[in-house]
Each structure stands twice: as C-alpha cells, then as structure tokens.
Scaffold this motif. Sequence first.
Motif, PDB file in Angstrom:
ATOM      1  N   HIS A  21      48.640  48.370  68.362  1.00 45.69           N
ATOM      2  CA  HIS A  21      50.033  48.181  68.766  1.00 45.69           C
ATOM      3  C   HIS A  21      50.321  48.793  70.125  1.00 45.69           C
ATOM      4  O   HIS A  21      51.162  48.302  70.855  1.00 45.69           O
ATOM      5  N   SER A  22      49.659  49.864  70.446  1.00 50.49           N
ATOM      6  CA  SER A  22      49.932  50.598  71.669  1.00 50.49           C
ATOM      7  C   SER A  22      49.261  49.935  72.870  1.00 50.49           C
ATOM      8  O   SER A  22      48.067  49.629  72.845  1.00 50.49           O
ATOM      9  N   ARG A  23      50.027  49.735  73.944  1.00 52.86           N
ATOM     10  CA  ARG A  23      49.462  49.156  75.175  1.00 52.86           C
ATOM     11  C   ARG A  23      48.405  50.077  75.773  1.00 52.86           C
ATOM     12  O   ARG A  23      47.421  49.614  76.339  1.00 52.86           O
ATOM     13  N   ILE A  24      48.614  51.383  75.650  1.00 51.26           N
ATOM     14  CA  ILE A  24      47.608  52.321  76.157  1.00 51.26           C
ATOM     15  C   ILE A  24      46.310  52.146  75.375  1.00 51.26           C
ATOM     16  O   ILE A  24      45.227  52.079  75.955  1.00 51.26           O
ATOM     17  N   ASN A  25      46.410  52.036  74.051  1.00 50.75           N
ATOM     18  CA  ASN A  25      45.218  51.820  73.227  1.00 50.75           C
ATOM     19  C   ASN A  25      44.541  50.499  73.588  1.00 50.75           C
ATOM     20  O   ASN A  25      43.316  50.418  73.673  1.00 50.75           O
ATOM     21  N   GLN A  26      45.326  49.463  73.824  1.00 51.07           N
ATOM     22  CA  GLN A  26      44.754  48.177  74.216  1.00 51.07           C
ATOM     23  C   GLN A  26      44.003  48.300  75.538  1.00 51.07           C
ATOM     24  O   GLN A  26      42.907  47.744  75.689  1.00 51.07           O
ATOM     25  N   SER A  27      44.575  49.039  76.484  1.00 50.92           N
ATOM     26  CA  SER A  27      43.912  49.234  77.783  1.00 50.92           C
ATOM     27  C   SER A  27      42.623  50.032  77.627  1.00 50.92           C
ATOM     28  O   SER A  27      41.603  49.711  78.255  1.00 50.92           O
ATOM     29  N   LEU A  28      42.668  51.058  76.792  1.00 50.39           N
ATOM     30  CA  LEU A  28      41.458  51.849  76.542  1.00 50.39           C
ATOM     31  C   LEU A  28      40.388  51.008  75.843  1.00 50.39           C
ATOM     32  O   LEU A  28      39.196  51.164  76.100  1.00 50.39           O
ATOM     33  N   HIS A  29      40.808  50.094  74.981  1.00 48.69           N
ATOM     34  CA  HIS A  29      39.850  49.192  74.334  1.00 48.69           C
ATOM     35  C   HIS A  29      39.214  48.240  75.342  1.00 48.69           C
ATOM     36  O   HIS A  29      38.046  47.894  75.216  1.00 48.69           O
ATOM     37  N   LEU A  30      39.978  47.804  76.326  1.00 47.92           N
ATOM     38  CA  LEU A  30      39.410  46.955  77.374  1.00 47.92           C
ATOM     39  C   LEU A  30      38.349  47.722  78.156  1.00 47.92           C
ATOM     40  O   LEU A  30      37.236  47.216  78.377  1.00 47.92           O
ATOM     41  N   LEU A  31      38.674  48.954  78.548  1.00 44.23           N
ATOM     42  CA  LEU A  31      37.684  49.800  79.217  1.00 44.23           C
ATOM     43  C   LEU A  31      36.457  49.992  78.329  1.00 44.23           C
ATOM     44  O   LEU A  31      35.314  49.888  78.783  1.00 44.23           O
ATOM     45  N   SER A  32      36.686  50.229  77.058  1.00 47.89           N
ATOM     46  CA  SER A  32      35.592  50.417  76.107  1.00 47.89           C
ATOM     47  C   SER A  32      34.721  49.159  76.003  1.00 47.89           C
ATOM     48  O   SER A  32      33.492  49.248  76.016  1.00 47.89           O
ATOM     49  N   ALA A  33      35.352  48.011  75.900  1.00 46.87           N
ATOM     50  CA  ALA A  33      34.599  46.762  75.778  1.00 46.87           C
ATOM     51  C   ALA A  33      33.727  46.514  77.008  1.00 46.87           C
ATOM     52  O   ALA A  33      32.554  46.122  76.888  1.00 46.87           O
ATOM     53  N   ILE A  34      34.280  46.744  78.187  1.00 45.30           N
ATOM     54  CA  ILE A  34      33.508  46.569  79.420  1.00 45.30           C
ATOM     55  C   ILE A  34      32.341  47.559  79.455  1.00 45.30           C
ATOM     56  O   ILE A  34      31.216  47.204  79.814  1.00 45.30           O
ATOM     57  N   SER A  35      32.599  48.782  79.026  1.00 43.14           N
ATOM     58  CA  SER A  35      31.543  49.801  78.993  1.00 43.14           C
ATOM     59  C   SER A  35      30.453  49.447  77.987  1.00 43.14           C
ATOM     60  O   SER A  35      29.267  49.652  78.246  1.00 43.14           O
ATOM     61  N   PHE A  36      30.858  48.922  76.841  1.00 42.35           N
ATOM     62  CA  PHE A  36      29.860  48.501  75.856  1.00 42.35           C
ATOM     63  C   PHE A  36      29.007  47.349  76.394  1.00 42.35           C
ATOM     64  O   PHE A  36      27.795  47.303  76.163  1.00 42.35           O
ATOM     65  N   LEU A  37      29.626  46.413  77.107  1.00 42.13           N
ATOM     66  CA  LEU A  37      28.838  45.320  77.703  1.00 42.13           C
ATOM     67  C   LEU A  37      27.804  45.879  78.675  1.00 42.13           C
ATOM     68  O   LEU A  37      26.645  45.455  78.681  1.00 42.13           O
ATOM     69  N   PHE A  38      28.214  46.826  79.493  1.00 41.80           N
ATOM     70  CA  PHE A  38      27.277  47.500  80.394  1.00 41.80           C
ATOM     71  C   PHE A  38      26.163  48.171  79.595  1.00 41.80           C
ATOM     72  O   PHE A  38      24.977  48.041  79.932  1.00 41.80           O
ATOM     73  N   ALA A  39      26.535  48.863  78.529  1.00 37.40           N
ATOM     74  CA  ALA A  39      25.534  49.563  77.710  1.00 37.40           C
ATOM     75  C   ALA A  39      24.561  48.581  77.068  1.00 37.40           C
ATOM     76  O   ALA A  39      23.355  48.852  76.992  1.00 37.40           O
ATOM     77  N   TYR A  40      25.051  47.440  76.592  1.00 35.64           N
ATOM     78  CA  TYR A  40      24.167  46.448  75.975  1.00 35.64           C
ATOM     79  C   TYR A  40      23.144  45.931  76.981  1.00 35.64           C
ATOM     80  O   TYR A  40      21.975  45.748  76.647  1.00 35.64           O
ATOM     81  N   VAL A  41      23.570  45.690  78.202  1.00 40.49           N
ATOM     82  CA  VAL A  41      22.645  45.234  79.246  1.00 40.49           C
ATOM     83  C   VAL A  41      21.647  46.338  79.575  1.00 40.49           C
ATOM     84  O   VAL A  41      20.440  46.098  79.674  1.00 40.49           O
ATOM     85  N   MET A  42      22.147  47.563  79.715  1.00 37.10           N
ATOM     86  CA  MET A  42      21.280  48.696  80.057  1.00 37.10           C
ATOM     87  C   MET A  42      20.284  49.039  78.949  1.00 37.10           C
ATOM     88  O   MET A  42      19.249  49.638  79.217  1.00 37.10           O
TER      89      MET A  42
END
Length: 169
Positions: A21-42
């Motif tokens: 529900h929280s926009r801050i949480n949604q933004s942190l999830h976006l950062l998390s998702a991008i970081s996980f994609l980087f981690a999967y490639v790495m």
Amino acid sequence: MDRFLEALRVQRWDDHRYYHHSRINQSLHLLSAISFLFAYVMMFKDPAMAALAGWLVAMTSRQIGHFFFEPKDYDVVNQASHEYKEEIKVGYNLQRKVVLMTIWALSPLPLYFDPTLFGIFTPHTGSLEFVRHVGEIWLVVGLGDCCSGRSSCSSSRTSRPAWYGRPKS
C-alpha cells in the motif's frame, strides 16, 4: 500445471493487494527488483558479488519497506486485520523475516573470530577478501532460505475470499 498456475495467480494477487500500500514500499521494491536482476546476472560471473548485491541492496531495501512503511493497522480497503494478513501470508511473515534477517546479520561473526571459518576458507589477508568470504556465506544463507520450505514457491494455499470469484473449472 493449471492448479499450480492458479495458486500462483492467487498468491500474486494477495501479495499485491495486502502488502504494498505504501508508495515508499513500492519504490523500495522497485529498487529491490532491479538489484535482484543484477544479482541474477552476476550469479553466473561472480556468485559472491551476487550474494552481496542480493542481501545488501535487494533484500535489505525490500524488508525495510515491509518493516517500516507498510501500515500495520486494520486494512479498510481489503477489510482485513494485520493479524489475518500475517496468518495467510505465503512464505515469510514478519516474525519469520526477523529470524531470517538476524541469521543473515549474524552469519559473518564466526568468520570474524575464525578467518578460516572452521577450515572452509583460506584466511583472508585483507578487507576485500573478508567481504568476498562474507558474500560466500550469504550465498549459503540464501540457498538455505530457498531450501527451507518457506519460500514463496513452496506454499500450496489456494483459498480466497468469497468476493474474489469462483475458481476456474
């Protein structure tokens, strides 16, 4: 396979409507998702670096969003209490997340006191080697998490509220 896909659809819907529900949480999830994609490639090039990115950026930002920015009071929109949402949550509820994050945070301590980690590593000679060893430990913690039976893929819960609609036949 159809049953699995339906269960996954219900779980994704529950996750979306109950926990973001929280926009801050949604933004942190976006950062998390991008970081996980980087981690999967790495993971294919440098697993220790992948674990460091996964734990330090992706998991930390994701969990900060859940711990601090998601409302814990009654969910008026979905007519559900925080306790109900924690009870039906797939994977880790907040109490289990505290345990996981504590294991993660404390896991480098044995390496600090025994640089070989009971003979697993050659002793680190500098801080970069220490950080790489921590990354390897966190990789094992992450694999243990995946194999624990508590990951989001391990649940078979398919119940849904009456208003959600009839299951497909």
